[in-house]
Design an enzyme around this catalytic site. Structure first.
Site, PDB file in Angstrom:
ATOM      1  N   LEU A   1       0.852  -1.186   0.000  1.00  0.00           N
ATOM      2  CA  LEU A   1       0.000   0.000   0.000  1.00  0.00           C
ATOM      3  C   LEU A   1       0.886   1.233   0.000  1.00  0.00           C
ATOM      4  O   LEU A   1       1.996   1.224   0.529  1.00  0.00           O
ATOM      5  CB  LEU A   1      -0.903   0.022   1.246  1.00  0.00           C
ATOM      6  CG  LEU A   1      -1.847  -1.162   1.450  1.00  0.00           C
ATOM      7  CD1 LEU A   1      -2.598  -1.004   2.774  1.00  0.00           C
ATOM      8  CD2 LEU A   1      -2.820  -1.309   0.297  1.00  0.00           C
ATOM      9  N   ASP A   2       0.381   2.313  -0.590  1.00  0.00           N
ATOM     10  CA  ASP A   2       1.086   3.595  -0.505  1.00  0.00           C
ATOM     11  C   ASP A   2       1.283   3.968   0.957  1.00  0.00           C
ATOM     12  O   ASP A   2       0.530   3.538   1.845  1.00  0.00           O
ATOM     13  CB  ASP A   2       0.281   4.695  -1.189  1.00  0.00           C
ATOM     14  CG  ASP A   2       0.124   4.464  -2.683  1.00  0.00           C
ATOM     15  OD1 ASP A   2       0.981   3.793  -3.264  1.00  0.00           O
ATOM     16  OD2 ASP A   2      -0.869   4.955  -3.245  1.00  0.00           O
ATOM     17  N   ARG A   3       2.271   4.784   1.222  1.00  0.00           N
ATOM     18  CA  ARG A   3       2.589   5.169   2.602  1.00  0.00           C
ATOM     19  C   ARG A   3       1.369   5.705   3.340  1.00  0.00           C
ATOM     20  O   ARG A   3       1.142   5.367   4.502  1.00  0.00           O
ATOM     21  CB  ARG A   3       3.705   6.219   2.605  1.00  0.00           C
ATOM     22  CG  ARG A   3       4.130   6.673   3.995  1.00  0.00           C
ATOM     23  CD  ARG A   3       5.357   7.565   3.923  1.00  0.00           C
ATOM     24  NE  ARG A   3       5.074   8.806   3.219  1.00  0.00           N
ATOM     25  CZ  ARG A   3       4.622   9.911   3.826  1.00  0.00           C
ATOM     26  NH1 ARG A   3       4.396   9.913   5.129  1.00  0.00           N
ATOM     27  NH2 ARG A   3       4.398  10.999   3.139  1.00  0.00           N
TER      28      ARG A   3
ATOM     29  N   THR B   1      -1.845   5.262   2.535  1.00  0.00           N
ATOM     30  CA  THR B   1      -3.019   4.398   2.445  1.00  0.00           C
ATOM     31  C   THR B   1      -2.950   3.389   3.579  1.00  0.00           C
ATOM     32  O   THR B   1      -1.911   2.758   3.786  1.00  0.00           O
ATOM     33  CB  THR B   1      -3.074   3.668   1.093  1.00  0.00           C
ATOM     34  OG1 THR B   1      -3.189   4.629   0.047  1.00  0.00           O
ATOM     35  CG2 THR B   1      -4.261   2.720   1.028  1.00  0.00           C
TER      36      THR B   1
ATOM     37  N   ARG C   1      -6.964   6.118  -7.054  1.00  0.00           N
ATOM     38  CA  ARG C   1      -6.795   7.567  -6.949  1.00  0.00           C
ATOM     39  C   ARG C   1      -6.889   8.239  -8.323  1.00  0.00           C
ATOM     40  O   ARG C   1      -7.532   9.280  -8.480  1.00  0.00           O
ATOM     41  CB  ARG C   1      -5.454   7.873  -6.278  1.00  0.00           C
ATOM     42  CG  ARG C   1      -5.355   7.290  -4.866  1.00  0.00           C
ATOM     43  CD  ARG C   1      -3.928   7.270  -4.346  1.00  0.00           C
ATOM     44  NE  ARG C   1      -3.376   8.614  -4.219  1.00  0.00           N
ATOM     45  CZ  ARG C   1      -2.097   8.849  -3.952  1.00  0.00           C
ATOM     46  NH1 ARG C   1      -1.240   7.832  -3.816  1.00  0.00           N
ATOM     47  NH2 ARG C   1      -1.671  10.096  -3.833  1.00  0.00           N
TER      48      ARG C   1
END
Length: 301
Positions: free
Chosen positions: A137-139, A141, A232
């Site tokens: 996951l993105d930082r 998220t 996104r």
């Protein structure tokens, strides 16, 4: 170290070790090759066995994964930060990753990642395991990150699990349910930002609006593809970016990060093959915002 024990039943009489591991238990050729190079990798009835050896009813085949030989977590700085574990067994663990925490180490993030948390957890288990996250996951998220504790679990579950995301959107999608099928690529080769473009990679996002309040909506997402920043980019394309997403939308006073969360994850248990379904509750910042704005439809279910 993880040892799996298989008792051979009559229907597999005369099958060799390699075919049994592949056909019955889903081992990959690569995993079997690795096992052949371990002194303790494959034992039949207490003695070392070859992949061509034949099996008979009543035999006991033992498979051992020696992860400590693969440079485990001993080199990671330990993090004392508490991260919720929503599922754990001998082979897999699911963390409910907080926002502001990267999954992997990188420049500037040597001690504050999920890898560092996993290393500290291994200390509690008295084990030295490799860090094998099966999704990332993105930082900023939050939500479910599935980590395999051994090579067999990684090989069995990789590309064989399903996720559902939830997000609070700054706007309302054009339909209560929909499917976005438009390609995505990097805007510029050396930058992280993605855009919708005809020459991009195919990206497919399914969404369902759970509830809306004013100009906000709480939405479920199931992805058919796994492109970077896919939700996104697609929601910005529809004109309702993820709330607080400064890269594809705008900063929000309501939340300090992008309001995106990996809510559910389902996967087969590597040994029993039972389907495991795990729920990662929304973290407090998203929960509180849902309640504040009246977006409180089953947010804990």
């Amino acid at each position: 170290m993880r040892t799996l024990r298989y008792e051979i039943t009559p229907e597999y009489d005369g099958m060799n070790v390699e075919r049994y591991l592949k056909k019955v238990h889903g081992y990959s050729s690569r995993t079997i090759v690795k096992l052949k190079h371990y002194d303790r990798g494959m034992y039949l009835n207490g003695a070392h066995t070859r992949t061509i050896d034949l099996l008979h009813p009543g035999d006991v085949l033992e498979i051992t994964f020696l992860d400590s030989e693969e440079h485990g977590v001993e080199h990671f700085i330990r993090s004392n930060r508490q991260v919720q574990i929503v599922y754990e067994d001998h082979d897999l663990i699911v963390f409910n990753k907080p926002a502001d925490m990267p999954c992997h180490q990188s420049c500037g993030h040597a001690a504050d990642t999920l890898a560092n948390v996993f290393a500290a957890h291994c200390d509690k288990l008295g084990m030295d395991l490799m860090y094998r996250p099966l999704n990332r996951l993105d930082r900023d998220t939050s939500g479910a990150v599935l980590v395999a504790k051994n090579r067999f679990a990684a090989a069995t579950v990789t590309n064989n699990f399903h996720k559902t995301y939830q997000a609070i959107l700054d706007g309302i999608p054009p339909q209560m349910e929909g499917r976005v099928d438009v390609p995505i690529r990097r805007e510029f080769p050396e930058e992280m930002r993605r855009i919708v473009a005809d020459d991009g990679q195919r990206a497919v996002t399914n969404y369902r609006v759970l509830v809306q309040s004013g100009n906000l909506s709480l939405v479920d997402f199931v992805l058919e593809t796994g492109r970077t920043h896919q939700i996104r980019v697609h929601m910005a394309y529809l004109g309702c970016p993820v709330l607080g997403d400064e890269l594809y939308g705008r900063k929000s006073e309501l939340i300090s990060r992008q309001a995106l969360h990996c809510r559910h994850i389902a996967f087969p248990q590597p040994v029993s093959r039972e389907e495991i379904r795990v729920d990662c509750p929304l973290l407090p910042d998203m929960q509180e915002l849902c309640i504040k704005m009246g977006l409180n439809l089953d947010i804990n279910e």
